[in-house]
Design a protein around this motif. Structure first.
Motif, mmCIF file in Angstrom:
data_model
loop_
_atom_site.group_PDB
_atom_site.id
_atom_site.type_symbol
_atom_site.label_atom_id
_atom_site.label_comp_id
_atom_site.label_asym_id
_atom_site.label_seq_id
_atom_site.Cartn_x
_atom_site.Cartn_y
_atom_site.Cartn_z
ATOM 1 N N TYR A 10 -1.770 -11.823 -6.418
ATOM 2 C CA TYR A 10 -1.921 -10.565 -6.783
ATOM 3 C C TYR A 10 -2.540 -9.601 -5.729
ATOM 4 O O TYR A 10 -2.153 -8.520 -5.728
ATOM 5 C CB TYR A 10 -3.138 -10.538 -7.691
ATOM 6 C CG TYR A 10 -2.492 -11.133 -9.174
ATOM 7 C CD1 TYR A 10 -1.928 -10.516 -9.998
ATOM 8 C CD2 TYR A 10 -2.911 -12.547 -9.709
ATOM 9 C CE1 TYR A 10 -1.134 -11.016 -11.418
ATOM 10 C CE2 TYR A 10 -2.466 -13.069 -10.842
ATOM 11 C CZ TYR A 10 -1.863 -12.373 -11.443
ATOM 12 O OH TYR A 10 -1.156 -13.094 -12.569
ATOM 13 N N LEU A 11 -3.010 -10.133 -4.702
ATOM 14 C CA LEU A 11 -3.293 -9.329 -3.419
ATOM 15 C C LEU A 11 -2.150 -9.448 -2.531
ATOM 16 O O LEU A 11 -2.047 -10.205 -1.622
ATOM 17 C CB LEU A 11 -4.802 -10.048 -2.927
ATOM 18 C CG LEU A 11 -5.949 -9.693 -3.296
ATOM 19 C CD1 LEU A 11 -7.205 -10.203 -2.794
ATOM 20 C CD2 LEU A 11 -6.045 -8.139 -3.760
ATOM 21 N N ASP A 50 -1.269 -6.593 -0.414
ATOM 22 C CA ASP A 50 -1.702 -5.882 0.664
ATOM 23 C C ASP A 50 -3.222 -5.968 0.352
ATOM 24 O O ASP A 50 -3.763 -4.948 -0.082
ATOM 25 C CB ASP A 50 -0.974 -4.510 0.663
ATOM 26 C CG ASP A 50 -1.329 -3.843 1.959
ATOM 27 O OD1 ASP A 50 -2.328 -4.188 2.414
ATOM 28 O OD2 ASP A 50 -0.906 -2.827 2.204
ATOM 29 N N ALA A 51 -3.772 -7.175 0.853
ATOM 30 C CA ALA A 51 -5.154 -7.206 0.586
ATOM 31 C C ALA A 51 -6.106 -6.052 1.204
ATOM 32 O O ALA A 51 -6.969 -5.511 0.440
ATOM 33 C CB ALA A 51 -5.643 -8.434 1.235
ATOM 34 N N GLN A 70 -5.445 -2.819 -1.139
ATOM 35 C CA GLN A 70 -5.989 -3.166 -2.685
ATOM 36 C C GLN A 70 -7.329 -3.450 -2.620
ATOM 37 O O GLN A 70 -7.991 -2.878 -3.504
ATOM 38 C CB GLN A 70 -5.163 -4.412 -2.990
ATOM 39 C CG GLN A 70 -3.582 -4.247 -3.335
ATOM 40 C CD GLN A 70 -3.152 -5.491 -4.032
ATOM 41 O OE1 GLN A 70 -2.862 -6.480 -3.062
ATOM 42 N NE2 GLN A 70 -3.000 -5.565 -5.242
ATOM 43 N N TYR A 75 -9.442 -0.203 -2.606
ATOM 44 C CA TYR A 75 -9.705 0.755 -3.513
ATOM 45 C C TYR A 75 -10.227 -0.007 -4.739
ATOM 46 O O TYR A 75 -10.798 0.570 -5.656
ATOM 47 C CB TYR A 75 -8.167 1.240 -4.054
ATOM 48 C CG TYR A 75 -7.843 2.433 -3.052
ATOM 49 C CD1 TYR A 75 -8.535 3.573 -3.211
ATOM 50 C CD2 TYR A 75 -7.071 2.245 -2.033
ATOM 51 C CE1 TYR A 75 -8.285 5.029 -2.113
ATOM 52 C CE2 TYR A 75 -6.867 3.347 -0.919
ATOM 53 C CZ TYR A 75 -7.538 4.555 -1.209
ATOM 54 O OH TYR A 75 -7.165 5.671 -0.321
ATOM 55 N N ILE A 76 -10.210 -1.297 -4.943
ATOM 56 C CA ILE A 76 -10.862 -2.141 -6.062
ATOM 57 C C ILE A 76 -12.355 -2.022 -5.696
ATOM 58 O O ILE A 76 -13.032 -1.586 -6.797
ATOM 59 C CB ILE A 76 -10.353 -3.567 -5.821
ATOM 60 C CG1 ILE A 76 -8.986 -3.600 -6.455
ATOM 61 C CG2 ILE A 76 -11.504 -4.394 -6.768
ATOM 62 C CD1 ILE A 76 -8.362 -5.095 -6.414
ATOM 63 N N GLU A 117 -1.424 6.481 2.560
ATOM 64 C CA GLU A 117 -1.238 5.219 2.322
ATOM 65 C C GLU A 117 0.213 4.776 2.685
ATOM 66 O O GLU A 117 0.980 5.225 2.686
ATOM 67 C CB GLU A 117 -2.010 4.658 1.133
ATOM 68 C CG GLU A 117 -3.496 4.842 0.573
ATOM 69 C CD GLU A 117 -4.352 4.277 1.415
ATOM 70 O OE1 GLU A 117 -3.817 3.329 2.192
ATOM 71 O OE2 GLU A 117 -5.433 4.505 1.378
#
Length: 199
Positions: A18-19, A21-22, A25, A28-29, A127
């Motif tokens: 799920y990550l 582009d850690a 992501q 913004y998380i 981004e």
């Protein structure tokens, strides 16, 4: 011979990562979690203070009822405030992502039309910079390869023209010339005007 009448089924693919582009992501998380959690915490603290003040003052049932009404108003206004902040943050985030996606979509449409776009840099806070850089590098490499092929075709045509004595040979040289012209036009031709207007 039997014909398979069953429709082919696509294999079921389960994505477990799920990550992707850690850095992007997680940034913004954490911002969304901090904004939402901070807003709820602020509303909760204000509601607790209102309730505690009413209880400590030894309030009558009427005052407690009024305090409950104030509490509901605080919760309602806090909810609207947090929703507004989240909407503004979402607008900012989507603008930083949607802008580059829109521009790259225009570039891909230009490529599909047989032209090579003149790539402009992204805005300062946009981004998807890594993806945009890879797309720009790919377009540059393809453009360079096309230019080299056009140059080689010119050399071949110039070498073969004096030798082309038959109609078939002249037709083949004409085809090579048209391919070279199309390659040169794709490389040097004007790009879509829509690309210049994107902020």
């Amino acid at each position: 011979m039997s014909v398979d009448t069953q429709p082919s089924q696509r294999p079921h693919v389960v994505r477990r990562k799920y990550l992707i582009d850690a850095g992007f992501q997680l940034r913004y998380i954490l911002r969304l979690a901090a904004l939402g959690g901070g807003g709820v915490l602020l509303v909760g603290v204000l509601a607790y203070r209102t309730h505690r003040a009413a209880v400590e003052s030894g309030a009558s049932p009427e005052v407690l009822a009024a305090s409950s009404e104030t509490l509901l108003w605080l919760i309602g206004l806090g909810t609207l405030g947090v929703a507004g902040l989240m909407a503004l943050f979402g607008l900012m985030l989507t603008h930083r992502v949607a802008g580059p996606i829109y521009v790259m979509g225009l570039y891909i449409a230009t490529l599909a039309a047989g032209r090579y776009p003149r790539m402009r840099p992204l805005r300062k806070k946009d981004e998807l910079r890594g993806f945009f850089d890879r797309l720009s590098n790919a377009v540059d490499r393809i453009r360079e390869r096309e230019a080299e092929e056009a140059r080689l075709l010119l050399e071949v045509v110039e070498a073969l023209e004096p030798l082309a004595t038959t109609q078939d040979a002249q037709a083949a040289i004409s085809i090579l010339n048209s391919i070279r012209a199309r390659k040169r036009q794709a490389i040097e031709g004007p790009t879509s005007g829509a690309l210049k207007s994107v902020a």
